[in-house]
Write an enzyme that holds these catalytic residues in place. Structure first.
Site, short mmCIF file in Angstrom:
data_model
loop_
_atom_site.label_atom_id
_atom_site.label_comp_id
_atom_site.label_asym_id
_atom_site.label_seq_id
_atom_site.Cartn_x
_atom_site.Cartn_y
_atom_site.Cartn_z
N ASP A 27 0.67 -1.17 0.06
CA ASP A 27 0.28 -0.10 0.68
C ASP A 27 0.73 0.85 0.01
O ASP A 27 1.75 1.42 0.68
CB ASP A 27 -1.07 0.36 1.52
CG ASP A 27 -2.40 0.68 0.99
OD1 ASP A 27 -3.26 0.37 0.89
OD2 ASP A 27 -1.42 1.80 0.42
N ILE A 28 0.33 2.47 -0.73
CA ILE A 28 1.54 3.22 -0.62
C ILE A 28 1.64 4.12 0.47
O ILE A 28 2.29 5.33 0.66
CB ILE A 28 0.35 4.35 -1.73
CG1 ILE A 28 1.79 5.19 -2.69
CG2 ILE A 28 -0.32 5.08 -1.52
CD1 ILE A 28 1.54 5.45 -4.67
N HIS B 233 -6.44 -6.14 2.24
CA HIS B 233 -5.40 -5.60 3.01
C HIS B 233 -5.21 -6.32 3.99
O HIS B 233 -5.49 -7.54 4.89
CB HIS B 233 -6.11 -4.22 4.09
CG HIS B 233 -6.58 -3.23 3.23
ND1 HIS B 233 -6.41 -1.85 2.87
CD2 HIS B 233 -7.70 -3.01 2.58
CE1 HIS B 233 -7.35 -1.16 2.38
NE2 HIS B 233 -8.33 -1.06 2.25
N HIS C 166 -10.16 -5.42 -3.22
CA HIS C 166 -8.92 -5.39 -2.67
C HIS C 166 -8.92 -5.52 -1.02
O HIS C 166 -9.83 -5.67 -0.75
CB HIS C 166 -8.38 -4.74 -3.02
CG HIS C 166 -8.60 -3.00 -2.15
ND1 HIS C 166 -9.50 -2.56 -3.24
CD2 HIS C 166 -8.74 -1.93 -1.25
CE1 HIS C 166 -9.94 -1.49 -2.62
NE2 HIS C 166 -9.38 -0.75 -0.90
P1 5GP Z 1 -9.88 1.64 0.69
O1 5GP Z 1 -9.71 2.02 1.12
O2 5GP Z 1 -10.27 1.32 -1.09
O3 5GP Z 1 -9.76 0.05 1.80
O4 5GP Z 1 -8.13 1.35 0.26
C1 5GP Z 1 -7.38 1.55 -0.91
C2 5GP Z 1 -5.33 1.73 -0.30
O5 5GP Z 1 -4.90 1.78 -1.51
C3 5GP Z 1 -5.99 2.67 0.39
O6 5GP Z 1 -5.37 1.70 1.33
C4 5GP Z 1 -4.73 3.32 -0.48
O7 5GP Z 1 -3.59 4.10 0.13
C5 5GP Z 1 -3.97 2.25 -1.52
N1 5GP Z 1 -3.13 2.93 -2.41
C6 5GP Z 1 -4.32 4.01 -3.72
N2 5GP Z 1 -4.10 4.72 -4.52
C7 5GP Z 1 -2.81 3.60 -4.50
C8 5GP Z 1 -1.86 3.19 -5.51
O8 5GP Z 1 -1.14 4.72 -6.76
N3 5GP Z 1 -0.61 2.83 -5.11
C9 5GP Z 1 -0.66 1.91 -3.98
N4 5GP Z 1 0.14 0.90 -4.00
N5 5GP Z 1 -1.73 1.79 -2.60
C10 5GP Z 1 -2.40 2.82 -3.44
#
Ligand code: 5GP
Ligand code: ZN
Length: 113
Positions: A29-30, A101, A99
């Protein structure tokens, strides 16, 4: 079209890949919220858990098994780890490609925020 994680799958956007197989890709995760924070995605684009069909048991099964493999690879198995799947706005889902985590390397609190 325009999906961030599909772009990562197609290597149009770089990612720090930790595991890949026929059905899934896993990358760091970034914006990590734990010492280990990896995202596991299916190669097939499905926007959210609520979009899974009855025929997607294998797809989501592959994602969960890959998450297990990632946790083992990252050395989290003994201490334990958390798998999180945010579905929809109330859960805080920001990327609309399924996704999981994989979070570890610190103790987790419950209930989550
Ligand atoms: P959500 O909030 O949808 O459950 O998780 C999305 C995740 O994607 C977040 O934790 C965010 O930090 C990660 N993320 C967003 N953009 C990028 C990216 O460009 N690269 C990577 N590796 N992770 C990303
Ligand atoms: Zn996608």
């Amino acid at each position: 079209m325009g999906c961030l994680f599909c772009n990562i799958l197609e290597k149009k956007i770089p990612a720090d890949v930790v595991h890949e197989d026929e059905h899934t890709l896993a990358f760091k995760d970034i914006r990590p919220v734990a010492p280990t924070h990896v995202l596991v995605i299916p190669r097939k684009h499905v926007a959210a858990i609520h979009d899974l069909g009855d025929g997607d048991a294998a797809l989501i099964g592959h994602v969960m098994l890959a998450a297990r493999t990632v946790a083992k690879k990252m050395g989290l198995e003994e201490a334990g780890y958390r798998l999180v799947c945010n579905d929809g706005d109330a859960a805080g889902q920001t990327v609309h490609h399924i996704h999981v985590h994989v979070l570890g390397g610190r103790n987790m609190s419950w209930p989550p925020g």
